[in-house]
Design an enzyme around this catalytic site. Structure first.
Site, PDB file in Angstrom:
ATOM      1  N   LYS A  39       1.247   8.010   0.529  1.00 44.74           N
ATOM      2  CA  LYS A  39       1.663   8.002   1.931  1.00 44.74           C
ATOM      3  C   LYS A  39       3.004   8.726   2.083  1.00 44.74           C
ATOM      4  CE  LYS A  39      -0.372   3.608   3.468  1.00 44.74           C
ATOM      5  NZ  LYS A  39      -1.331   4.216   4.401  1.00 44.74           N
ATOM      6  N   ASP A  94       0.020  -5.157   4.500  1.00 49.18           N
ATOM      7  CA  ASP A  94      -1.377  -4.826   4.230  1.00 49.18           C
ATOM      8  C   ASP A  94      -2.191  -5.990   3.665  1.00 49.18           C
ATOM      9  OD1 ASP A  94      -3.159  -2.805   4.735  1.00 49.18           O
ATOM     10  OD2 ASP A  94      -2.887  -1.781   2.813  1.00 49.18           O
ATOM     11  N   ARG A 134     -11.291  -0.599   2.022  1.00 46.85           N
ATOM     12  CA  ARG A 134     -12.760  -0.670   1.995  1.00 46.85           C
ATOM     13  C   ARG A 134     -13.284  -0.881   0.590  1.00 46.85           C
ATOM     14  NH1 ARG A 134     -12.750   4.955   5.012  1.00 46.85           N
ATOM     15  NH2 ARG A 134     -10.845   3.979   5.759  1.00 46.85           N
ATOM     16  N   GLU A 189      -8.133   2.470   0.451  1.00 45.71           N
ATOM     17  CA  GLU A 189      -8.359   1.501  -0.622  1.00 45.71           C
ATOM     18  C   GLU A 189      -8.907   0.174  -0.110  1.00 45.71           C
ATOM     19  OE1 GLU A 189      -5.556   1.808   0.900  1.00 45.71           O
ATOM     20  OE2 GLU A 189      -5.064  -0.277   1.317  1.00 45.71           O
ATOM     21  N   ASP A 247       0.835  -1.200   0.000  1.00 42.00           N
ATOM     22  CA  ASP A 247       0.000   0.000   0.000  1.00 42.00           C
ATOM     23  C   ASP A 247       0.875   1.257   0.000  1.00 42.00           C
ATOM     24  OD1 ASP A 247      -1.985   1.864   0.224  1.00 42.00           O
ATOM     25  OD2 ASP A 247      -2.595   1.330   2.269  1.00 42.00           O
TER      26      ASP A 247
HETATM   27  N1  BES Z   1      -3.311   0.080   5.143  1.00 41.49           N
HETATM   28  C1  BES Z   1      -3.712   1.328   5.684  1.00 41.49           C
HETATM   29  C2  BES Z   1      -3.980   1.288   7.190  1.00 41.49           C
HETATM   30  C3  BES Z   1      -2.828   0.954   8.096  1.00 41.49           C
HETATM   31  C4  BES Z   1      -2.174   1.956   8.793  1.00 41.49           C
HETATM   32  C5  BES Z   1      -2.442  -0.366   8.323  1.00 41.49           C
HETATM   33  C6  BES Z   1      -1.143   1.653   9.656  1.00 41.49           C
HETATM   34  C7  BES Z   1      -1.404  -0.663   9.194  1.00 41.49           C
HETATM   35  C8  BES Z   1      -0.760   0.348   9.870  1.00 41.49           C
HETATM   36  C9  BES Z   1      -4.986   1.800   4.990  1.00 41.49           C
HETATM   37  O1  BES Z   1      -5.128   1.427   3.672  1.00 41.49           O
HETATM   38  C10 BES Z   1      -4.984   3.287   5.026  1.00 41.49           C
HETATM   39  O2  BES Z   1      -4.119   3.862   4.420  1.00 41.49           O
HETATM   40  N2  BES Z   1      -5.953   3.898   5.712  1.00 41.49           N
HETATM   41  C11 BES Z   1      -6.043   5.312   5.793  1.00 41.49           C
HETATM   42  C12 BES Z   1      -7.502   5.699   5.642  1.00 41.49           C
HETATM   43  C13 BES Z   1      -7.716   7.175   5.555  1.00 41.49           C
HETATM   44  C14 BES Z   1      -7.123   7.729   4.267  1.00 41.49           C
HETATM   45  C15 BES Z   1      -9.200   7.449   5.605  1.00 41.49           C
HETATM   46  C16 BES Z   1      -5.496   5.748   7.155  1.00 41.49           C
HETATM   47  O3  BES Z   1      -5.745   5.075   8.137  1.00 41.49           O
HETATM   48  O4  BES Z   1      -4.773   6.738   7.175  1.00 41.49           O
HETATM   49 ZN    ZN Z   2      -4.184  -0.284   3.085  1.00 42.41          ZN
HETATM   50 MN    MN Z   3      -4.189   2.779   2.341  1.00 40.37          MN
END
Ligand code: BES
Ligand code: ZN
Ligand code: MN
Length: 483
Positions: free
Chosen positions: A261, A272, A335, A333, A254
């Protein structure tokens, strides 16, 4: 795929008179009655506290005194953690005899044996596949004193669960550039062959034909085609007691996509697909145990990259059930791909759906890296998962799905958008998933973003991928089969 070698486990009836090092239990407040030298233990500051270990060098063998805490406070979690502690301190032993199972313990003998094996083998796990030489040592062989049939049954169950957990860890630990969606699907196929469950890996054409718009949308920025992996375990010769659907997030890496990110935020994002790994691991263990329950797995697999035709913020995707989602943040992504998977799972009308996903940083903020967020629509199912959590030591905490928060993801152009206003991010993600579960099907969502991947060893959990969820799901399957 390389498979990590865990300590070899042998079951024996009693402690041999001489030879290998031996681990013996000592309860807090019972040091004097332990049969070991109380003066020596006293000088070492050993009081039998849970998870403490004292090493007693003897003339013909080393004795590891293993603290189990107060006898009346003994639980499977204490035993698992104590077993892990002694496996760590005995890491230089070629062979360790473990005699931690006491006939008069206030824990069911089968559960106790399983927990001890999970602790011993879990703590002995190391991911050395990418090193030119191993970074450390783990105890090579364990002889567990399992005097009763129940203890032997439990130990065998523990071995199956610990082995499946180790293979799930291997998958999570494999780097994102190496574990592509196709390789993840092939790993599942190979696992299905050895553990005895069915695996079907759908390719790009089939994913298009099934109109999995979430998977296709996330995959647009990638060089690697997506896969949708379906697994199936059907017990032979018995009517399944229940039909359980397991959904696992399979983002093989991811980057966040165009909503990129940060460099730091990306460092651990090979994790992920930990939900996917847990689904495969649990299915493998359930099949090997021959549990009388039908289990189907639904794993959407793709990476989330930034290629020239990647999904742009503002693009609208149509999920399998026809609902449309405006993608305002390509980093939300999980969801999107889980939406398609929950639709497919719902169409098979299971008795329960459980999804596992490294879904939100918000959940990590709330609960840290030892506790998963638990959400869902069915009190009985959530209660069963909490009961499984208590016996397995894989911690969960229930979070609400407040209908009032649905407003957060209203879109000006589509049925919904894929993000809220930034508050209660774990809950909003859960509410969005719920939109794709067919009404009337009990569903639970485990946000494992915290416990799926950790920076430090803790008891049976080792640094890196943890395999969180394997043990919990196996216990849940047993519970549903017994209902
Ligand atoms: N894979 C990430 C979530 C994650 C964060 C997993 C830290 C493990 C450790 C997910 O896809 C993500 O990026 N979520 C975002 C959602 C936001 C953009 C609404 C997040 O949590 O920042
Ligand atoms: Zn993710
Ligand atoms: Mn993500």
């Amino acid at each position: 795929m390389t498979t990590t070698q865990l300590a070899a486990l042998r079951l024996i009836r009693s402690v041999p008179a001489r030879g290998a090092a031996v681990a013996l239990p000592v309860h807090e407040g019972e040091v004097a009655a332990s049969g070991l030298d109380p003066a020596l233990l006293g000088r070492l500051g050993f009081e039998g506290k849970a998870e403490s270990v004292a090493v007693l060098p003897g003339a013909d063998r080393v004795v590891y005194a293993v603290g189990l805490g107060r006898r009346d406070a003994l639980t499977t979690t204490v035993l698992r953690r104590a077993a892990a502690a002694v496996a760590r301190s005995a890491s230089r032993e070629d062979r360790l005899v473990v005699a931690l199972l006491e006939a008069d313990a206030p824990v069911a003998p089968e559960a106790a044996a399983a927990a001890v094996v999970e602790g011993l083998l879990g703590a002995s796990y190391r991911y050395d596949a990418l090193r030119s030489k191993p970074a450390g040592r783990s105890v090579a062989a364990v002889d567990l004193v399992a005097p009763t049939a129940a203890a032997r049954r439990g130990a065998e169950r523990g071995r199956i669960v610990a082995t499946a957990t180790a293979r799930a860890r291997d998958l999570v630990n494999e780097p994102g550039g190496s574990l592509t969606p196709d390789r993840l699907a092939r790993a599942a196929t190979a696992w299905g062959k050895t553990s005895g469950f069915g695996v079907e890996a759908l390719g790009l054409e089939q994913i298009r034909r099934l109109r999995l718009g979430g998977v296709l949308g996330v995959n647009r920025g990638s060089t690697h085609p997506p896969r949708f992996v379906r697994t199936r375990w059907v017990p032979r010769g018995v009517r399944p007691k229940a039909k359980l659907a397991l959904v696992g997030k399979g983002i093989t890496f991811d980057t966040g996509g165009m909503s990129l990110k940060t460099a730091t935020g990306m460092m651990t994002m090979k994790c992920d697909m930990a939900g996917a790994a847990a689904v495969f691991g649990a299915t493998a263990a359930i099949a090997e145990l021959g549990l009388p329950i039908e289990v189907r797995g639904y794993v959407p697999a793709t990476d989330n990259m930034t290629g020239g035709d990647a999904t742009r913020p503002g693009d609208v995707l149509r999920i399998r059930n026809g609902k449309t989602i405006e993608v305002l943040n390509t980093d939300a992504e999980g969801r999107l791909i889980l939406a398609d998977a929950l639709c497919l799972a719902s169409e098979d009308r299971p008795d329960a759906i459980v999804d596992l996903a490294t879904l939100t940083g918000a959940c990590v903020m709330a609960l840290g890296n030892k506790i998963a967020g638990l959400m869902g629509n069915d009190d009985a199912l959530l209660g069963a998962i909490e009961a499984s959590s208590a016996t397995t030591g894989e911690q969960v905490w229930r979070l609400p799905l407040p209908p009032e928060y649905r407003k957060q993801y209203e879109s000006p152009v589509a049925d919904m958008k894929n993000i809220g206003n930034g508050n209660a991010g774990a809950l909003v993600a859960g509410l969005i998933l719920e939109e794709f579960v067919a009404p009337g099907i009990p569903w639970a969502h485990l946000d494992i973003a915290g416990p799926a991947f950790v920076e430090a060893d803790d008891a049976d959990v080792t640094r890196g991928g943890t395999g969180f969820g394997v043990r919990l799901l196996v216990d849940l399957a047993e519970r549903l089969a017994a209902r």
